[in-house]
Design a protein around this motif. Structure first.
Motif, PDB file in Angstrom:
ATOM      1  N   LEU A 197     -41.852  19.637 -25.032  1.00 53.62           N
ATOM      2  CA  LEU A 197     -41.900  18.666 -23.937  1.00 53.62           C
ATOM      3  C   LEU A 197     -40.978  19.106 -22.793  1.00 53.62           C
ATOM      4  O   LEU A 197     -41.369  19.084 -21.620  1.00 53.62           O
ATOM      5  CB  LEU A 197     -41.511  17.272 -24.445  1.00 53.62           C
ATOM      6  CG  LEU A 197     -41.323  16.209 -23.364  1.00 53.62           C
ATOM      7  CD1 LEU A 197     -42.600  16.008 -22.551  1.00 53.62           C
ATOM      8  CD2 LEU A 197     -40.891  14.880 -23.988  1.00 53.62           C
ATOM      9  N   ALA A 198     -39.758  19.525 -23.129  1.00 55.55           N
ATOM     10  CA  ALA A 198     -38.818  19.955 -22.085  1.00 55.55           C
ATOM     11  C   ALA A 198     -39.384  21.126 -21.277  1.00 55.55           C
ATOM     12  O   ALA A 198     -39.150  21.243 -20.069  1.00 55.55           O
ATOM     13  CB  ALA A 198     -37.480  20.337 -22.710  1.00 55.55           C
ATOM     14  N   HIS A 199     -40.160  21.979 -21.937  1.00 48.29           N
ATOM     15  CA  HIS A 199     -40.792  23.104 -21.234  1.00 48.29           C
ATOM     16  C   HIS A 199     -41.697  22.656 -20.084  1.00 48.29           C
ATOM     17  O   HIS A 199     -41.977  23.439 -19.176  1.00 48.29           O
ATOM     18  CB  HIS A 199     -41.659  23.917 -22.200  1.00 48.29           C
ATOM     19  CG  HIS A 199     -40.975  25.055 -22.868  1.00 48.29           C
ATOM     20  ND1 HIS A 199     -40.239  26.002 -22.192  1.00 48.29           N
ATOM     21  CD2 HIS A 199     -40.948  25.434 -24.181  1.00 48.29           C
ATOM     22  CE1 HIS A 199     -39.788  26.913 -23.057  1.00 48.29           C
ATOM     23  NE2 HIS A 199     -40.194  26.583 -24.266  1.00 48.29           N
ATOM     24  N   GLN A 200     -42.188  21.420 -20.122  1.00 50.38           N
ATOM     25  CA  GLN A 200     -43.078  20.988 -19.029  1.00 50.38           C
ATOM     26  C   GLN A 200     -42.328  21.057 -17.702  1.00 50.38           C
ATOM     27  O   GLN A 200     -42.903  21.402 -16.683  1.00 50.38           O
ATOM     28  CB  GLN A 200     -43.643  19.580 -19.285  1.00 50.38           C
ATOM     29  CG  GLN A 200     -44.348  19.423 -20.646  1.00 50.38           C
ATOM     30  CD  GLN A 200     -45.454  20.445 -20.893  1.00 50.38           C
ATOM     31  OE1 GLN A 200     -46.306  20.672 -20.027  1.00 50.38           O
ATOM     32  NE2 GLN A 200     -45.460  21.061 -22.058  1.00 50.38           N
ATOM     33  N   TRP A 201     -41.017  20.761 -17.740  1.00 53.62           N
ATOM     34  CA  TRP A 201     -40.186  20.923 -16.539  1.00 53.62           C
ATOM     35  C   TRP A 201     -39.703  22.366 -16.413  1.00 53.62           C
ATOM     36  O   TRP A 201     -39.854  22.968 -15.361  1.00 53.62           O
ATOM     37  CB  TRP A 201     -38.962  20.005 -16.613  1.00 53.62           C
ATOM     38  CG  TRP A 201     -39.177  18.545 -16.434  1.00 53.62           C
ATOM     39  CD1 TRP A 201     -39.065  17.836 -15.264  1.00 53.62           C
ATOM     40  CD2 TRP A 201     -39.498  17.571 -17.448  1.00 53.62           C
ATOM     41  NE1 TRP A 201     -39.297  16.509 -15.488  1.00 53.62           N
ATOM     42  CE2 TRP A 201     -39.554  16.311 -16.816  1.00 53.62           C
ATOM     43  CE3 TRP A 201     -39.737  17.649 -18.830  1.00 53.62           C
ATOM     44  CZ2 TRP A 201     -39.841  15.133 -17.514  1.00 53.62           C
ATOM     45  CZ3 TRP A 201     -40.030  16.487 -19.522  1.00 53.62           C
ATOM     46  CH2 TRP A 201     -40.082  15.248 -18.876  1.00 53.62           C
ATOM     47  N   VAL A 202     -39.072  22.864 -17.494  1.00 50.69           N
ATOM     48  CA  VAL A 202     -38.449  24.193 -17.446  1.00 50.69           C
ATOM     49  C   VAL A 202     -39.354  25.212 -18.146  1.00 50.69           C
ATOM     50  O   VAL A 202     -39.351  25.341 -19.354  1.00 50.69           O
ATOM     51  CB  VAL A 202     -37.017  24.176 -18.052  1.00 50.69           C
ATOM     52  CG1 VAL A 202     -36.075  23.469 -17.083  1.00 50.69           C
ATOM     53  CG2 VAL A 202     -36.956  23.507 -19.413  1.00 50.69           C
ATOM     54  N   GLY A 203     -40.154  25.876 -17.362  1.00 53.84           N
ATOM     55  CA  GLY A 203     -41.122  26.841 -17.885  1.00 53.84           C
ATOM     56  C   GLY A 203     -42.477  26.627 -17.219  1.00 53.84           C
ATOM     57  O   GLY A 203     -43.062  27.547 -16.667  1.00 53.84           O
ATOM     58  N   ASN A 204     -42.942  25.358 -17.255  1.00 57.05           N
ATOM     59  CA  ASN A 204     -44.296  25.119 -16.773  1.00 57.05           C
ATOM     60  C   ASN A 204     -44.346  24.732 -15.303  1.00 57.05           C
ATOM     61  O   ASN A 204     -45.124  25.315 -14.532  1.00 57.05           O
ATOM     62  CB  ASN A 204     -44.972  24.040 -17.617  1.00 57.05           C
ATOM     63  CG  ASN A 204     -45.096  24.452 -19.083  1.00 57.05           C
ATOM     64  OD1 ASN A 204     -44.593  25.501 -19.476  1.00 57.05           O
ATOM     65  ND2 ASN A 204     -45.752  23.646 -19.886  1.00 57.05           N
ATOM     66  N   SER A 205     -43.525  23.744 -14.904  1.00 58.16           N
ATOM     67  CA  SER A 205     -43.444  23.431 -13.479  1.00 58.16           C
ATOM     68  C   SER A 205     -42.582  24.493 -12.783  1.00 58.16           C
ATOM     69  O   SER A 205     -42.988  25.065 -11.775  1.00 58.16           O
ATOM     70  CB  SER A 205     -42.840  22.034 -13.291  1.00 58.16           C
ATOM     71  OG  SER A 205     -42.608  21.780 -11.926  1.00 58.16           O
ATOM     72  N   VAL A 206     -41.421  24.755 -13.350  1.00 60.17           N
ATOM     73  CA  VAL A 206     -40.533  25.821 -12.841  1.00 60.17           C
ATOM     74  C   VAL A 206     -40.728  27.032 -13.757  1.00 60.17           C
ATOM     75  O   VAL A 206     -40.266  27.033 -14.896  1.00 60.17           O
ATOM     76  CB  VAL A 206     -39.064  25.369 -12.859  1.00 60.17           C
ATOM     77  CG1 VAL A 206     -38.165  26.469 -12.305  1.00 60.17           C
ATOM     78  CG2 VAL A 206     -38.898  24.079 -12.066  1.00 60.17           C
TER      79      VAL A 206
END
Ligand code: TRP
Ligand code: ZN
Length: 472
Positions: free
Chosen positions: A328-337
């Protein structure tokens, strides 16, 4: 008539380099590069154009493992092109149209590593820099169970009841023709046809209700936020579907395989039930959830790891609470950014691991500082310290260093600059770079700007040095 021609073209490509003829001096049109330029994966990606949208019509038969596709790709030429290439591996193209007209094409074989594979398209008329085009590729084949350069299953992985699709870092070419670099984000439409009774799941949201004709059901999905190709999925299996609602009415759609073991099902459902609370928690750190929906795919077979496929992560066999927090955190750090080059993988994994530590602490588990202490106690002789998280090498992309040393580096930074500056850095990182691509240098510059401190020596010790940091 067409098939033998294609077969001849492929055979010729094996012996005659396609682009060997020197261009006429007056001809300013060039072949687009067959490399996206990432030193870790030089065969991945291509030059000379930028994709804005993929429309993927896919048909899969689990009994034979055969995948057939029609990809309609909207792109803009970024150079004057007399040819360009798409990554396509072990699948055979049977027709290519450029703006609705038949184009000549050839398939170059994989490179020596067994990876790579290029579909080279000659364009007549040539493409002018800045012009937009529609490229239609009809293709098909049996993807099987592809493995990456580290020996892990990835890409379109056939399973006994369907397929699990997890393409990081450059496995998207195992299921569609693609500019397979993280910098060429695009929107996606998926139309996936499977035997009646199977469920096909992709990124984003379902469009309409599935339609069945002649024993085959078509599922339509739309991902309307920009997405890197490694984050696309089209997983197929025998799933049960659960819909719920997250903060601000965010639609959550989960898919869990029908025949997980009882223990795996219980753990998975307990973890997935926490997703709304986790979204609220990470919104408190990183700002609003960046996409239009969320949910998980839990398969009974697997690739041995989970992947943060955009809006809808995939899990192998079970989903633990910490892994759900991580993806879930990857949606911000990895996927959006998103990282710009694969050497900066710690910007994905170190951040997602740190996020997972924050979640665990918030639940009354180990504190982040305790997690740091545990990592820091690791002997100086460990590969944790000899592999630098800021340049681990292609084969060590997912080594412990990028996760645990990357996360420990963030905790060390927090102690170095203090909580207010540190959390301001995290928030600025995800809001200023939303839907973008970033480098470690960008993170260093942001940390220095917000903290007012000189941090070169700090990042040298924690991110780049192939030794355990002792002073910084
Ligand atoms: N990025 C995934 C995650 O951490 C993990 C991943 C992708 C991975 N490919 C891998 C892990 C190969 C080990 C091996 O969520
Ligand atoms: Zn991760």
């Amino acid at each position: 008539m067409r098939r033998p021609l294609v077969a001849t073209a492929v055979a010729m490509a094996l012996t005659v380099p396609l682009l060997a003829a020197p261009p006429a001096l007056a001809d300013r049109y060039d072949p687009g590069s067959t490399s996206g330029g990432d030193p870790y994966f030089p065969a991945a990606g291509n030059g000379g154009y930028d994709v804005s949208h993929y429309d993927l019509g896919l048909s899969y038969d689990p009994a034979t493992g055969r995948l057939d596709g029609t990809a309609v790709i909207s792109l803009t030429a970024t150079a004057d092109l007399d040819s360009f290439s798409l990554d396509l591996r072990r699948l055979t193209a049977t027709s290519v149209l450029v703006d609705g007209k038949r184009a000549t094409f050839e398939q170059l074989p994989p490179d020596g590593s067994g990876l790579g594979g290029e579909l080279v398209v000659r364009t007549r008329p040539k493409l002018k820099a800045g012009s937009t085009h529609t490229v239609t590729v009809v293709y098909g084949g049996v993807p099987g169970r592809p493995v990456d350069s580290g020996g892990e299953l990835y890409g379109f992985v056939s399973t006994p009841d369907g397929a699990l699709v997890a393409s990081e870092p450059e496995g998207a070419a195992t299921w569609f023709p693609v500019n397979d670099v993280p910098t060429d984000k695009a929107t996606y439409d998926f139309r996936i046809t499977v035997p009646e009774g199977k469920t096909a799941i992709a990124n984003g949201e379902p469009v309409g209700t599935p339609t069945t004709t002649g024993g085959r059901t078509t599922f339509v999905w739309r991902a309307s936020d920009p997405m890197a190709s490694y984050l696309a999925t089209a997983s197929i299996g025998d799933y049960t579907t659960t819909t719920s609602t997250g903060p601000h009415g965010l639609p959550i759609i989960d898919f869990v395989e029908r025949d997980l073991t009882a223990a795996a099902r219980a753990q998975t459902l307990a973890s997935l039930a926490l997703q709304p609370r986790m979204i609220t928690f990470f919104e408190g750190i990183y700002g609003p959830y960046p996409f239009t929906s969320y949910g998980s795919i839990v398969d009974d077979d697997g690739v041995g790891y989970a992947l943060e496929t955009q809006t809808r992560p995939v899990y192998s066999r079970t989903a633990s609470e910490t892994t759900v927090a991580h993806e879930l955190a990857h949606q911000w750090v990895g996927n959006s950014v998103t990282l710009e080059q694969w050497r900066d993988i710690w910007l994905n994994e170190g951040f997602a691991t740190y996020s997972q530590w924050l979640w665990t602490e918030s639940r009354g588990g180990a504190t982040v500082q305790q997690r740091f202490d545990t990592v820091y106690r690791t002997a100086a002789t460990s590969t944790l310290w000899s592999v630098p998280p800021g340049d681990p090498g292609a084969a060590d992309l997912f080594a412990r260093s990028t996760y645990d040393r990357g996360a420990a580096a963030l905790q060390a930074l927090r102690v170095e600059i203090g909580d207010p500056a540190f959390f301001a850095v995290l928030r600025a990182w995800t809001t200023e770079n939303a839907d973008g691509n970033v480098t470690t240098a960008d993170f260093v510059a942001l940390s220095e700007r917000i903290s007012g401190q000189q941090l070169d020596a700090f990042f040298q010790a924690w991110i780049y040095a192939p030794v355990k940091p002792t002073s910084w």
